[in-house]
Design a protein around this motif. Sequence first.
Motif: not given
Length: 861
Positions: A397-406, A425-427
Motif C-alpha cells: 500500500l505504501l508503494l502504491v501511494l508513492a506511485g500516486l504522487v505526481r 505502482l507495479g511493485l
Amino acid sequence: MTKGWLRGLVAAVLLAGATFGAVASAAAQDPEPARAAAPVDAGAATEATSGRFGGGSLSIYDEQRPVIDEVSAALEKLRTRVDRYANDDAQLVEARIELERLARQVLAAGVAFRPRLQEINARLEQIGPPPGDGMPAEPEITSTERADLLRRKAEINALIGVAETLSVEINRLIDRIGTLRRDLFTSTLSKRYDIGNALSAATLADLQSEVVALRRTIMAWVRFVTSFKLQSLLLATLMALAAAAVLAFGARRLFGTSMEAVKGASPSYLSRLSVAFWSTLMPSVTLLVFLSATFYLYDTFKILRADIGQMLSSLFQVIAIVFFVNRLARAALGPDRPNWRLVPVDSASARKLYWLAWLTAVVTGADFVLNRVNHVMGSPLSLTIAKSLVATVIVGLLLVLAGLVRPTREDGGPRRFLALNWIFLGLGIGTMTAALLGYIGFARFMSQQIVVTGAIASTMYIGFLSAGAISAEGAFVRTALGEALHARFKLEETALDQLGLVASIATYILVVCVGVPLVLLQWGFQWGDITTWAHRLATNITVGTVSFSLVGIATGIVIFFIGYFITRGFQGWLDGSVMARGKVDVGLRNSIRTAVGYAGIALAALVGISAAGIDLSNLALVAGALSLGIGFGLQNIVSNFVSGLILLAERPFKAGDWIVAGPVTGTVKRISVRATEIETFQRQTVILPNSELINAAVGNWTHKNKLGRIEIKIGIAYGTDPRKVHAMLLDIARSHPMVLKNPEPFVFFANFGESSLDFEIRFFLADITGGLSVQNDIRFAIAEAFEREGIEIPFPQRDVNLKGAHITVSTPLADLATEPEPEPETKAASGVAGADVVALPVAPRRRRRKREDPDDGDENL
C-alpha cells in the motif's frame, strides 16, 4: 604525455629484445638430445640417486602424502555435513568454502611434484634405455639407479593420481552444494501458504500467547542483568558511547562544513552532493559503530543469552538500516531544505515521498525483527504467516501511494518521473498480490529488496553522480580538499584537475566494491560466495590459454611505481649531491641523469612484469608483431631513439651548448631519446628529431670550451694613413677587458676595396656567448676614435664611363644638316668653355643595332 609514451616504447623494445633472446637461445639448443648412455661415474651416480633424486623424491613424497590423507578425511566429513544440513544455506556456504580450501591444497600438492618429476625424467633420459640384445652389458650401478628412479617415479605418479581423484570428488561436491542452494532459494520463494488458516481466530490466541512468552523472556533477562551484570552493562554501554562519540567528534572536525546544509544558500550541484553524501554516511557509520560495539561488548561480558542475543542482533540491524534510509531520503529529497535538494521536485511531493520511504523501511524492518522473534520463540507457522501477510500488504500500500504522487519541478515545469510512478505502482500491486495469493516468502523478499536494495542503489547512484561531478574541469579545485592541497603544496590548477580525475576514478571503484557486495548479500548470496568470487577474480583469470592474476598485476604496477620513484630520488641525489659537489659539467650531468632515468625505468618495468607473473616467453607472437611494426611503421621513431642514445653516449653537444643545426641557431635545453630541444635567441623552442642531428652537420660553439674568436670588419677612406689606423685598431682591441691577451688580438689589412681600405680585427674571448656586448663596445670605441682623429669611413662609390661620339653644343643647327650622321650608339654635347664634358645617353635608332666593343669592360647603354 611524451615522456610516458617514450618510457612505454623503451619497455616495449626491452620486452622485444628479451623475447628474441629467449627464442634464439631455444633455437640454439639441440631439439633431439642424444639418447646414448654416456659414461657414468660410479660415485656421481650413487650421489645423484641417493641425494638429488632418491632423497629429494622421498622427501617430497613424505611431505605431501600426509596432506593428501588429511584432505581425504576432511572430504568425508564434509560430505556427511552436506547431507545433514541440506536445508541450511549458511551451513552449505561454509562447507563450500572448506571444500575450496581443500581443492587448493590438492592443487598445491600436485604442483609440488612437478620439479621432482622433471629431474627424474631428465636423469632417465641421460642414462638412456637398457641395452638391447647383443649389446654390451651396462654397469650394475647404472641399472640400479635406473630401477630406483623408475620406482620413485611410479610412487609419485600414484600419489598424483590420488590427488586428481580427490580433486574431481571435491568439484562434484561443490557442484552439488550449488544445486542444493538454488533449490532451497527457489522453494523459499515459490512455496505457497494457506492464508485462510493464518487469519482464523486461533491465530489471535497464538498471538496473545506469543506476547506473554516474549514478555516473560525479556523480563527474565532484565532481572538477570540487574542482579548480576548491571555494572558490566553500564560499562559496556559507556564504552560503546565513547567510541561513537569519538567518531562523531572526529567526523565533525574533518567534515563539518561538508555535513551542514546552510539555509538560504545557493550551493552548486557538487556541494549538494557532498553534503548529501557526508550527512548520510557519517551519522549512519556513527550509529553502526555504537550498535556494533554495544553488541560485541555485551557478548564479551557475557550479558546476552543465546535467545536475547539473536533478537537483539536483528533489532540492531533494523535500527541501523531504518536510520540510514531516513538520512538518505532526507538528503536526497530535502523536505525542509529545498535549496539542497538533489531531486528537482516541489516541496509538497518531496515531503510525501520522504515520509512514505521512511514508513516503508520501518514496516519492513519490523517484519524482519518479528520474524526472528518467531524463529527464536518457536511460534506457530500460522502466526508467522499472518504477521508477514500484514507487513507485506502494508508495504504494498505504501508503494502504491508513492506511485500516486505526481511530483512537479520546483519552477512549475512539466511533470516528470512518470516511469518511477509506474515502477512504484507495479511493485506495490505485485507485492500485495503475491501476499494475498499465499506466496508470503516471495512477498517478503520483494518488500525487503525494495527497501534495502533500493537504499543501496540510491547511495551508489549518488556516489556515481559525485564521481562525475568531481571529474568535471575545475570542480575539484573549488572543493575544500582542493583548496587545502593548493594552500599546502602550491599545486597548479592543472595538477589539481588531474587529482580530481584520480579521485573520481577512486570514487567509482569504491562505490562498486562496496555497493555490489551489499546488493549481492540482499539477493540471497553469502559472504562466502562473494569472497570466493573475489579470490578467483583476483588470483586466476583465464582468457583462452593465457592466465593472469589481478593481484599479481596490481603488485607489478605497485612495484613499477616504487621503482619509478626510487629512480627519481636516485637521480636527484646523484645530480644534486654527487655530481654537483664534484663540479661535473652541466651537460655531462644531464646526460648521466637521463641515462640513469631510462635505465631505472626499464629495470622497474622488467621487475614489475616479473612480479605480475607474466611469462615473457608467452609474448613471442606479440613481440614478433611489434618487431614487424617497428620495421615498417616505426622506423623513423626507432631511428630517432637510437640517435638519441648515440647523442647521450658520444655527447657531441650537451645541454647549455650553443649550436648551429642548419637554419636553427640556439642553446640546447634538453636531450631526450627522441628529440632535442633548442631554444633560439628569440626564445623560441625548436624540437629537432635526433636523427637530423646525427645525419647532418652541426656546429657547436661551446663543444669543449667557450673559447671563441670574433672578427670585426672596418673600412677607411683612401688617403688615410693605414699604419696609423692599424695601430689604433690594435690598441682598441687590446684595451677591452674581456679580450684575451693570449692569443693576442690581431689586426689584418685585408684588402684594397672599391671604396675603402679594408681592415679586420680578430680577437679571442674566454666566453663566446658574450661576444655581442664585446663587439658593441669595440665598435663604439672605433667610432669615437675615428671621429677624434678625423678618419673618414667612406660610402661605396663607382665611376661609370660612357663611350661614343661627342657633339659641341655651340655648333649651329644648320651645319648639323650638312654634317655626316654620327655613330648611332651615343651623341655627346659639350657645354660652354671651361665646362666638363658630360656624357649624355642618346637612344639609338631602332633599325640600327647597338655596337658592342669586346674590349670595353664598361657598361654599354
